[in-house]
Design a protein around this motif. Sequence first.
Motif, mmCIF file in Angstrom:
data_model
loop_
_atom_site.group_PDB
_atom_site.id
_atom_site.type_symbol
_atom_site.label_atom_id
_atom_site.label_comp_id
_atom_site.label_asym_id
_atom_site.label_seq_id
_atom_site.Cartn_x
_atom_site.Cartn_y
_atom_site.Cartn_z
ATOM 1 N N MET A 1 -51.379 23.445 -84.863
ATOM 2 C CA MET A 1 -50.687 22.151 -84.826
ATOM 3 C C MET A 1 -51.383 21.195 -85.785
ATOM 4 O O MET A 1 -52.591 20.976 -85.695
ATOM 5 N N ARG A 2 -50.661 20.567 -86.696
ATOM 6 C CA ARG A 2 -51.269 19.702 -87.693
ATOM 7 C C ARG A 2 -51.146 18.244 -87.270
ATOM 8 O O ARG A 2 -50.106 17.807 -86.787
ATOM 9 N N THR A 3 -52.226 17.497 -87.484
ATOM 10 C CA THR A 3 -52.139 16.073 -87.250
ATOM 11 C C THR A 3 -51.329 15.458 -88.373
ATOM 12 O O THR A 3 -51.278 15.956 -89.479
ATOM 13 N N LEU A 87 -71.193 30.874 -86.016
ATOM 14 C CA LEU A 87 -70.696 29.607 -86.549
ATOM 15 C C LEU A 87 -69.876 28.898 -85.480
ATOM 16 O O LEU A 87 -68.843 29.390 -85.046
ATOM 17 N N VAL A 88 -70.358 27.741 -85.071
ATOM 18 C CA VAL A 88 -69.683 26.935 -84.059
ATOM 19 C C VAL A 88 -69.010 25.755 -84.757
ATOM 20 O O VAL A 88 -69.611 25.096 -85.612
ATOM 21 N N GLY A 89 -67.762 25.507 -84.404
ATOM 22 C CA GLY A 89 -67.022 24.393 -84.971
ATOM 23 C C GLY A 89 -66.473 23.494 -83.884
ATOM 24 O O GLY A 89 -65.880 23.972 -82.915
ATOM 25 N N TYR A 90 -66.710 22.197 -84.043
ATOM 26 C CA TYR A 90 -66.206 21.213 -83.084
ATOM 27 C C TYR A 90 -65.278 20.236 -83.811
ATOM 28 O O TYR A 90 -65.732 19.279 -84.432
ATOM 29 N N PRO A 91 -63.962 20.460 -83.769
ATOM 30 C CA PRO A 91 -63.039 19.472 -84.336
ATOM 31 C C PRO A 91 -62.865 18.310 -83.354
ATOM 32 O O PRO A 91 -62.499 18.519 -82.197
ATOM 33 N N ILE A 92 -63.142 17.105 -83.812
ATOM 34 C CA ILE A 92 -62.879 15.894 -83.030
ATOM 35 C C ILE A 92 -61.776 15.165 -83.777
ATOM 36 O O ILE A 92 -62.014 14.478 -84.773
ATOM 37 N N LEU A 93 -60.546 15.346 -83.310
ATOM 38 C CA LEU A 93 -59.370 14.959 -84.076
ATOM 39 C C LEU A 93 -58.375 14.175 -83.231
ATOM 40 O O LEU A 93 -58.306 14.352 -82.009
ATOM 41 N N ASP A 94 -57.596 13.331 -83.901
ATOM 42 C CA ASP A 94 -56.390 12.796 -83.280
ATOM 43 C C ASP A 94 -55.323 13.888 -83.323
ATOM 44 O O ASP A 94 -55.005 14.413 -84.391
ATOM 45 N N GLY A 112 -53.368 26.431 -83.560
ATOM 46 C CA GLY A 112 -53.817 26.026 -84.886
ATOM 47 C C GLY A 112 -55.261 26.386 -85.154
ATOM 48 O O GLY A 112 -55.614 26.804 -86.265
ATOM 49 N N VAL A 113 -56.131 26.220 -84.148
ATOM 50 C CA VAL A 113 -57.532 26.615 -84.302
ATOM 51 C C VAL A 113 -57.617 28.115 -84.558
ATOM 52 O O VAL A 113 -58.365 28.574 -85.444
ATOM 53 N N GLU A 114 -56.881 28.882 -83.780
ATOM 54 C CA GLU A 114 -56.868 30.341 -83.977
ATOM 55 C C GLU A 114 -56.426 30.699 -85.393
ATOM 56 O O GLU A 114 -57.009 31.590 -86.033
ATOM 57 N N GLN A 115 -55.418 29.980 -85.893
ATOM 58 C CA GLN A 115 -54.894 30.322 -87.212
ATOM 59 C C GLN A 115 -55.919 30.064 -88.311
ATOM 60 O O GLN A 115 -56.012 30.834 -89.274
ATOM 61 N N VAL A 116 -56.688 28.996 -88.178
ATOM 62 C CA VAL A 116 -57.759 28.730 -89.146
ATOM 63 C C VAL A 116 -58.689 29.939 -89.238
ATOM 64 O O VAL A 116 -59.023 30.423 -90.328
ATOM 65 N N LEU A 117 -59.098 30.457 -88.089
ATOM 66 C CA LEU A 117 -60.048 31.571 -88.072
ATOM 67 C C LEU A 117 -59.401 32.877 -88.521
ATOM 68 O O LEU A 117 -60.041 33.687 -89.218
ATOM 69 N N ILE A 118 -58.168 33.112 -88.145
ATOM 70 C CA ILE A 118 -57.460 34.325 -88.594
ATOM 71 C C ILE A 118 -57.359 34.341 -90.113
ATOM 72 O O ILE A 118 -57.572 35.372 -90.764
ATOM 73 N N ASP A 119 -57.064 33.166 -90.701
ATOM 74 C CA ASP A 119 -56.959 33.085 -92.160
ATOM 75 C C ASP A 119 -58.315 33.287 -92.830
ATOM 76 O O ASP A 119 -58.402 33.930 -93.883
ATOM 77 N N VAL A 120 -59.364 32.740 -92.246
ATOM 78 C CA VAL A 120 -60.712 32.935 -92.796
ATOM 79 C C VAL A 120 -61.089 34.411 -92.779
ATOM 80 O O VAL A 120 -61.599 34.963 -93.764
ATOM 81 N N LEU A 121 -60.830 35.064 -91.661
ATOM 82 C CA LEU A 121 -61.165 36.482 -91.542
ATOM 83 C C LEU A 121 -60.346 37.326 -92.510
ATOM 84 O O LEU A 121 -60.848 38.312 -93.066
ATOM 85 N N ALA A 215 -59.329 22.130 -93.866
ATOM 86 C CA ALA A 215 -58.720 21.053 -94.635
ATOM 87 C C ALA A 215 -57.216 21.252 -94.738
ATOM 88 O O ALA A 215 -56.434 20.290 -94.613
ATOM 89 N N GLU A 216 -56.790 22.481 -94.934
ATOM 90 C CA GLU A 216 -55.355 22.764 -94.986
ATOM 91 C C GLU A 216 -54.689 22.487 -93.639
ATOM 92 O O GLU A 216 -53.565 21.975 -93.578
ATOM 93 N N GLN A 217 -55.372 22.836 -92.563
ATOM 94 C CA GLN A 217 -54.778 22.726 -91.236
ATOM 95 C C GLN A 217 -54.752 21.298 -90.713
ATOM 96 O O GLN A 217 -53.766 20.870 -90.107
ATOM 97 N N TRP A 218 -55.859 20.536 -90.941
ATOM 98 C CA TRP A 218 -55.995 19.250 -90.261
ATOM 99 C C TRP A 218 -56.026 18.035 -91.191
ATOM 100 O O TRP A 218 -55.829 16.926 -90.726
#
Length: 583
Positions: A1-3, A87-94, A112-121, A215-218
């Motif tokens: 989900m994109r802000t 690697l731990v990531g904490y998105p603090i987002l609207d 959306g978080v899952e998709q970021v990681l799937i694309d990275v992998l 950056a692409e996602q959020w």
Amino acid sequence: MRTSGPTRSPLRIRWLGRVRYRDALQLQRALYRGTRNHLLLLEHHHVVTTSRRTPAEHLLVDVKKLGADLAVADRGGDVTYHGPGQLVGYPILDVPGKRGGGMADTAAYVHGVEQVLIDVLAELGVNASRLDRHTGVWLGVNDSEERPRKIAAIGVRLSRGRSMHGFALNVDPDLRWFSRIVACGITDKGVTSLAAEGIKVAMAEVVDLVVARAAEQWAEGMPVDRADVAWRVAKTDLAPFTRDRPVDKSTLATTPTTRASATDGPCVAQIQHPVAAPTTSLRLLGRLAEAGVSGEAVALTDRKPDWLKVKFDHGLVFREVRATIRDLGLVTVCEEAGCPNISECWNDGTATFMILGDRCSRACGFCLVDTRRPQPPDPNEPERVAEAVARMGLAYSVLTMPARDDLSDGGSAAVTATIAAVRRRNPATAIEMLVSDLRGDSASLKTVISAAPDVLAHNIETVARLQRAVRPSASYARSLAVLGQAKAAGLVTKSSIIVGMGETVYEVDQTLDDLGAVGVDIVTVGQYLRPSSRHLPVARWCEPAEFEHWKAVGSAAGISHVEASPLTRSSYHAKSAVAALSS
């Protein structure tokens, strides 16, 4: 989900290095209370986290006895492990609601978080996917010969349209830790990592890929602002700074490497070994090289520019202040830290008292304070400080302390005793208390907060990239977390930045933005003056116009008052800075 939406702020991405879970949690909470979008990327020290509904039997061993912290997180999910190599990531987002709110929005955000990681992998050649009814990113989902195995865990909290917590991607952690818990409450599936799958990749490369996909996602067209705590560089890059071979220090200014610093954009710099006097510690030089300090350093014997020259006036009031301090056996940071403003302040009848002795348990590269073994706290010191405040007739008193990691409470009991003593003797006197990070111990910080100083100060000192070089026993994330906790408790908060140690103007801008993001009210910015040849070299003299720039940047970042000039120090014009908050 994109802000989305025109009011979204830039995405601020910070690589924070290795951070204690408790510090990262407090920093998340501070940023969550704000309105800016952040992505914190880091590794944790060994920690097992649970949710409030984790069954006790999902902890198979006493992880504390094995050296891990144990923490209860305010997120969904079950029990999991975090540690080095992950690697731990904490998105603090609207996260605006688009699906009716509640669980639908949370599910869309997790997707959306899952998709970021799937694309990275995928960019690393790993075919990852989702698994029905199991949050996270998985391998082997469609492989009949392999049972599914989780490579990334996700646990988030979404409230009032803001996100907290996030994901943990296994790059090369010690997978034995997952056999000590029922990871995510799942008993019939495995846990894996990139390394276990035969993918050898550096953490830095994975971070870069995550940054790009995040950056692409959020961000979606908004600026991305990145700052990194310096990465560890290969030992071969630091050969000139090791003690196991002869060192020709005449080459230190002319032996560049090709490794760029950890920051991108305007902050990219090439490592160029700094010039330093022959007595400069090789350890300090190595830390600077790791941080990518560029350009020649200012020699200790170089003439200071006119704007850094100070005329000392040992007048009558100066001598009276000095006599009071000597008579009561007290210590001032004015003397211990070699402050250039001592003449101005003491002639104005003010001084900054340093409690808990004149020795610090840490050895920061910029600081003149004695680093020999500290003495035990003096139980009579609080009353002597109170007496000094009374004799000097101070309407505003500034107290500071060295780091006292040798004490179980970090010195917090002595701090509260001193504040109480000053208030008993001088009920009308306002008190500013500059504390160490107290090792990030929440109980110690709460003790100090409960004393309710009129201003609670803690200095971040420098930009993210230079933290390990300038103050290796501290943490950029922890300092922001301390300030955020004090602000959440309703205190006026204050911090300080020293410039001229190898940072860029833009990196100072970023640090001011980070301080504003956690609600800091007052910030001071001043030029670094090298105390001796044993300390970090001065990289450059910052121009007066730059300090005017930082005043404007700090104001734009939401900081109510920025005191910035070449000779500004953390307690300089302290009373007037607080008065400016209500003007």
